[in-house]
Design a protein around this motif. Sequence first.
Motif, PDB file in Angstrom:
ATOM      1  N   THR A 145      87.177  28.209  91.845  1.00 38.32           N
ATOM      2  CA  THR A 145      86.743  27.622  93.497  1.00 38.32           C
ATOM      3  C   THR A 145      87.500  28.170  94.783  1.00 38.32           C
TER       4      THR A 145
ATOM      5  N   HIS B  31      90.765  23.740 101.784  1.00 39.33           N
ATOM      6  CA  HIS B  31      90.462  24.287 100.797  1.00 39.33           C
ATOM      7  C   HIS B  31      91.748  25.065 100.932  1.00 39.33           C
TER       8      HIS B  31
ATOM      9  N   GLN C 226      81.573  23.349  88.584  1.00 36.86           N
ATOM     10  CA  GLN C 226      82.340  23.235  90.169  1.00 36.86           C
ATOM     11  C   GLN C 226      82.916  21.506  91.054  1.00 36.86           C
TER      12      GLN C 226
ATOM     13  N   LEU D  19      79.691  25.359  96.586  1.00 36.27           N
ATOM     14  CA  LEU D  19      79.838  24.628  94.952  1.00 36.27           C
ATOM     15  C   LEU D  19      78.880  25.289  94.112  1.00 36.27           C
TER      16      LEU D  19
END
Length: 367
Positions: free
Chosen positions: A82, A57, A10, A6
């Motif tokens: 992301t 994710h 984010q 990250l």
Amino acid sequence: MKLLRLCLDQIGVGRPLPWNVYNDAGQLVLRQGHIVRDEAQREGLILRGAYIDHQVHGEATDTQDLHAVREHSASLWQDVRTRAEALLLEPGEAEPFRRGMKVIGGHIEFAVVHHLDESLFELLHREGRNTPAVSHVIQAAFLANMVAIRLGWPNAMVRSTVHAALTMNLASLQRQNALHERARPLDVAERADMAEHGAQGRLLLEMLGVEDRDWLQAVAHHHPPEDGRSLTAWRHTAGDMACLLHHVDLYLAKVSSRAYRAALAPDVAARQLFHRGGGAANPFASALIKEVGLFPPGASVRLANGELAVVLRRGELAHLPEVCAVQGADGMALPQPVRRRTSEPAYKVVAAVPRGVVTLPAEAALH
């Protein structure tokens, strides 16, 4: 477990984390739903290294409440960045790629309708730092969506334009990230090599199952060839969608700095784009400038009293944006950002300032 790192923007302060966060050894650091309490904790996470599960994710489309993500522009763009970094840098297989593009494109379309000024601010002022090439195509997709609507294109064509902008540099993202900090521009041979990335991108998209001919055409032809042809002649071959991507791409390049050149101020970039693109006869340059304006949200400006400020929103009149002063005429940072009324003579906007010169503190929310 494959980990995805990250970056600072984010992780939102005061908002629940949408995923479990791990360290570089794969050990759980913070659980999903944990609220990052302040800027110090957020920066500490980044310095130590904060990661999420790439697979979780990628599958979040089926489980995540997209309405909750889209409620605030900052969380929406956090999710876009992301997802885009994971999807575009490592496209993987066709079906997950298709699902991912649908979610990212949907986020962008939603932002244009519901978070327009806030999104311009997030994209032009608080852009992603880890992968500038990905940030660039996200910005391009958002601006292209805005302009395509102004041009009156049908919804399906607008959606294809957004997807094409996101993937226009698919074949060269890693290289463009590396080139971002290079101390000199591309030479003739390198430009010729880079010119092939549109055609290569089209091949990659076809391998990923993309069948939308407009999308593929725009990616393949979004850079005009350096063969002396006029933009009008090239437009006839490339198509309107590719022409729009070219102008958005060019505008963003002008307002972004590189190691070998400074960024142009937004108003200077807009005027260059307009005059060098054929003036009012060029519908793409004209529509882009009308949508973005000379002082877009996220731009830095100098006021008549000498202060430097950041534009928060566009005003009812183009020359009267809502601004927040952050630096005094003496060059010192103000103790706290201060809203200024640009309709007052002392606070009139007298010039735009190149991107990155002025920083609005992260805790200064856009309300």
